[in-house]
Structures are given as C-alpha cells and as structure tokens.
Design a protein around this motif. Structure first.
Motif, PDB file in Angstrom:
ATOM      1  N   GLN A  59      48.541  19.859  34.227  1.00 18.15           N
ATOM      2  CA  GLN A  59      49.046  20.680  35.320  1.00 18.15           C
ATOM      3  C   GLN A  59      47.942  20.938  36.327  1.00 18.15           C
ATOM      4  O   GLN A  59      46.848  21.381  35.959  1.00 18.15           O
ATOM      5  CB  GLN A  59      49.571  22.014  34.800  1.00 18.15           C
ATOM      6  N   ALA A  60      48.218  20.646  37.585  1.00 20.17           N
ATOM      7  CA  ALA A  60      47.244  20.915  38.639  1.00 20.17           C
ATOM      8  C   ALA A  60      47.125  22.421  38.854  1.00 20.17           C
ATOM      9  O   ALA A  60      48.129  23.124  38.916  1.00 20.17           O
ATOM     10  CB  ALA A  60      47.661  20.228  39.927  1.00 20.17           C
ATOM     11  N   VAL A  61      45.890  22.905  38.953  1.00 20.30           N
ATOM     12  CA  VAL A  61      45.642  24.329  39.199  1.00 20.30           C
ATOM     13  C   VAL A  61      44.664  24.473  40.352  1.00 20.30           C
ATOM     14  O   VAL A  61      43.856  23.589  40.626  1.00 20.30           O
ATOM     15  CB  VAL A  61      45.079  25.036  37.937  1.00 20.30           C
ATOM     16  N   GLU A  62      44.733  25.609  41.032  1.00 24.56           N
ATOM     17  CA  GLU A  62      43.826  25.866  42.145  1.00 24.56           C
ATOM     18  C   GLU A  62      42.646  26.726  41.738  1.00 24.56           C
ATOM     19  O   GLU A  62      41.644  26.801  42.444  1.00 24.56           O
ATOM     20  CB  GLU A  62      44.588  26.536  43.291  1.00 24.56           C
ATOM     21  N   SER A  63      42.751  27.391  40.594  1.00 24.96           N
ATOM     22  CA  SER A  63      41.643  28.198  40.087  1.00 24.96           C
ATOM     23  C   SER A  63      41.647  28.128  38.572  1.00 24.96           C
ATOM     24  O   SER A  63      42.689  27.885  37.952  1.00 24.96           O
ATOM     25  CB  SER A  63      41.752  29.652  40.543  1.00 24.96           C
ATOM     26  N   VAL A  64      40.480  28.367  37.968  1.00 24.13           N
ATOM     27  CA  VAL A  64      40.384  28.284  36.512  1.00 24.13           C
ATOM     28  C   VAL A  64      41.124  29.430  35.838  1.00 24.13           C
ATOM     29  O   VAL A  64      41.470  29.344  34.659  1.00 24.13           O
ATOM     30  CB  VAL A  64      38.913  28.267  36.046  1.00 24.13           C
ATOM     31  N   GLU A  65      41.377  30.509  36.587  1.00 24.65           N
ATOM     32  CA  GLU A  65      42.082  31.644  36.004  1.00 24.65           C
ATOM     33  C   GLU A  65      43.589  31.433  35.947  1.00 24.65           C
ATOM     34  O   GLU A  65      44.306  32.180  35.282  1.00 24.65           O
ATOM     35  CB  GLU A  65      41.792  32.923  36.801  1.00 24.65           C
ATOM     36  N   PRO A  74      44.939  22.233  32.083  1.00 23.13           N
ATOM     37  CA  PRO A  74      44.772  22.412  33.528  1.00 23.13           C
ATOM     38  C   PRO A  74      43.837  21.365  34.123  1.00 23.13           C
ATOM     39  O   PRO A  74      42.851  20.972  33.503  1.00 23.13           O
ATOM     40  CB  PRO A  74      44.165  23.814  33.633  1.00 23.13           C
ATOM     41  N   VAL A  75      44.153  20.935  35.328  1.00 17.68           N
ATOM     42  CA  VAL A  75      43.321  19.984  36.068  1.00 17.68           C
ATOM     43  C   VAL A  75      43.051  20.556  37.447  1.00 17.68           C
ATOM     44  O   VAL A  75      43.983  20.860  38.199  1.00 17.68           O
ATOM     45  CB  VAL A  75      44.012  18.614  36.218  1.00 17.68           C
ATOM     46  N   HIS A  76      41.773  20.744  37.760  1.00 23.71           N
ATOM     47  CA  HIS A  76      41.421  21.117  39.130  1.00 23.71           C
ATOM     48  C   HIS A  76      41.466  19.830  39.940  1.00 23.71           C
ATOM     49  O   HIS A  76      40.536  19.030  39.925  1.00 23.71           O
ATOM     50  CB  HIS A  76      40.036  21.762  39.168  1.00 23.71           C
ATOM     51  N   ASP A  77      42.565  19.646  40.636  1.00 23.76           N
ATOM     52  CA  ASP A  77      42.874  18.357  41.252  1.00 23.76           C
ATOM     53  C   ASP A  77      42.040  18.100  42.500  1.00 23.76           C
ATOM     54  O   ASP A  77      41.899  18.964  43.361  1.00 23.76           O
ATOM     55  CB  ASP A  77      44.364  18.328  41.608  1.00 23.76           C
TER      56      ASP A  77
END
Length: 336
Positions: A59-65, A74-77
């Motif tokens: 899942q693409a995420v915009e922040s590690v939180e 999670p993937v910081h895309d």
C-alpha cells in the motif's frame, strides 16, 4: 517500546534488490522483529512480486505514521518510476536515479527520527555514474547527506568484524591513499562504534599490514613501518587497545582474529575475502561513524540473476536484524 520501524530502500531495481527485500519482509521472523516501510516505486515492487509469484499486499503511503491493515506492507512511493522502466540485468540511469532518490528519502526519515534505522538494497556504482552521481558507493553518499565527518565501512558477521581503511580504490592507488591520520581516524571510528553500537566495553582492534609479511622490516615495502605502525602507536596513546600491523596471511591463518573484536584491513579484498568465506553469505555492511544507523547486504546487484527468483535473501535479513539490534540499543541508551 513498540516494534521498531525501519526504512528499506529499493536499491537498483534492475538488480536483485526488490527480490531480496520482498523475500525478507515475508519471513515470519522479520515480521515479528520490526515494522518495515519500503522506499521506492510501488509499481516496481508489485511487478517483482507478481513475476516471482509472491502473495504480498502493498500500500502506498505518504508518511510512515499512516496506518495500514494487518498483513499489508507500506511503501513510500517514488511515483515517477513505473514497471515499464524495469530492465532486469541492464545498467540503467533510470534505475540508479530511483535508488538515489530512495536513499535521500530514507536519510530524511532517519534524521527526523521517523524510523530508527535505514537498510539499503544494493546499487550499481556504474549505473549511478551514468545517472550523474559521482559517489564511489552508497556509504560516501550517506556520509555527505548526513554531514558525517568520519565514516568507515565495516563488514559484520557472527565470526568477524572488518573495518576498511580504503574502500573502492584501485589496488595500485591503495598505498598512496593511506596516511597516518587516515588510519588513525579509522581506528578511532571503529573503536567508538564497537562501544556504542555493539556494546563492547573494552574493544580490542587488530590492524593489518599492507605488504606481504607486514613489509618484512622494510624489505617488502616501507608503508607498514612508516604509516601503519605510527597510526597504531598514536591510537595506543589515546588509550585504544589497538595492535599491529599484522601480516594478513598469518593473522587469518593462525586465528589471531579470535583475540580481537574488530580487524582493520588496508584495502577492500584484504578484509572481505576472509570475511565472506567465514560468513557463508550472511555478512552485513554497516556504516560505522554515520550519524544515522545504516546497514546493507554484503553483496551487489547480481544482475546475472535479477528477476529469476534465485536470489538468496540471507544477507538482507541479517542486515535488517543488525539494523534493529543497533537501533534498539541506541534508542535505549538515549532514553536513559
């Protein structure tokens, strides 16, 4: 402390980086150990997962939180790269640029204390050069990004720790690259890291010679007596338990290594050949002296087997374990 969060960069996506990352995070032991956040193009991770028949949810995420469901990674895309850019086994400035951008993001997360450590998948130095990055390797890039003055590449296994006085230097340039000040700085960096990162209360550091038989009293070269020995003596005056220079063949052949907590080699192959023989593919590259915690597998991009499902994730898994171990140790010490 909850499960530690670490960042893992994709490396050169035309190599085995994505494969060993995915294999590692799917391991139950790694999943129990930490919460990884992947940094790189999510399309690329997805492409490799499908190609290798892995059942994994990303899942693409915009922040590690940002929260994800159980079992979803999670993937910081880095969205400007896509599956169509993948060319397994091929040198590509596109793949190198993605690797470099992932490193930049990983460093930012570490400096902001969003993650406790960074694990970097392998990059191609030739591809980085094609992309306009002039660093000899990731260690030098990380040192600049973190403004770390003295860093040393240290290879770590359960049987041996090896710090390198010179790293990616042509063999004919090694002798002229050495100086008393440089070797002394490496000894100090390794000694401090043994205390801070590995919990060794009274470290003992062995320093290898440069020439056969450590110069044989000057008959086989003078650097051992004029450069290396003075650096060791300088370290001793600083109350560092350093010894040497040792003839490297007798040092490893007679198991003198068992007396020491780390060994400093004068050049890349002098230290890494015995370490890799002894570690059976499970050694880890650790950046001693870096302002953040960074580990990496001890192998390269392995373009010849990229995308074939043949890559062994053992070294990547050990890199994750060591990153967590050192990260938790530093976190615990700073909390006291």
């Amino acid at each position: 402390m909850s499960r530690p969060r670490i960042a893992i960069t994709i490396g050169d996506f035309n190599g085995i980086g994505p494969e060993v990352i995915l294999k590692s995070i799917l391991s139950p032991t790694i999943r129990k150990l930490c919460d990884p956040i992947l940094i790189g193009p999510i399309d690329v991770f997805g492409w490799y997962a499908k190609r290798l028949g892995m059942r994994i949810k990303l899942q693409a995420v915009e922040s590690v939180e940002e929260k994800t469901l159980n079992g979803v990674f999670p993937v910081h895309d880095i969205g400007i790269f896509h599956a169509r850019d993948i060319r397994p086994g091929i040198l590509s400035p596109v793949a190198a640029t993605a690797a470099a951008l992932a490193i930049h993001k990983g460093v930012m997360l570490c400096l902001a204390r969003k993650v406790i450590a960074l694990v970097t998948a392998p990059v191609s130095k030739a591809a980085l050069n094609l992309a306009g990055y002039s660093y000899p390797g990731q260690t030098e890039m990380l040192a600049e990004l973190t403004e770390s003055e003295h860093t040393t590449m240290m290879l770590v296994s359960d049987k041996l720790r090896v710090g390198l006085a010179t790293v990616h230097v042509p063999l004919r340039e090694v002798a002229t690259s050495l100086s008393i000040e440089k070797i002394f700085a490496v000894i100090v960096t390794v000694d401090r890291s043994l205390r801070k990162d590995f919990g060794v209360r009274k470290p003992r550091v062995a320093v290898l010679g440069l020439n056969p038989h450590a110069g044989e009293g000057g008959l086989l070269g003078t650097e051992d007596d004029t450069v290396i020995r003075p650096a060791v003596e300088l370290a001793k005056r600083q109350r560092i338990a350093a010894e040497g220079p040792f003839s490297s063949d007798s040092f490893f052949g007679n198991y003198h290594r068992a007396r020491f907590d780390a060994t400093i080699a004068m050049y890349h192959d002098q230290g890494l050949i015995p370490l890799k023989i002894l570690s059976s593919g499970r050694a880890v590259n650790f950046s001693a002296g870096l302002k953040i915690i960074r580990t990496s597998p001890d192998h390269g991009t392995a373009f010849d087997i990229a995308g074939k499902g043949q890559a062994d994730p053992s070294s990547m898994m050990e890199a994750i374990r060591l990153a967590v171990k050192i990260g938790v140790r530093r976190f615990t010490l700073s909390a006291k």
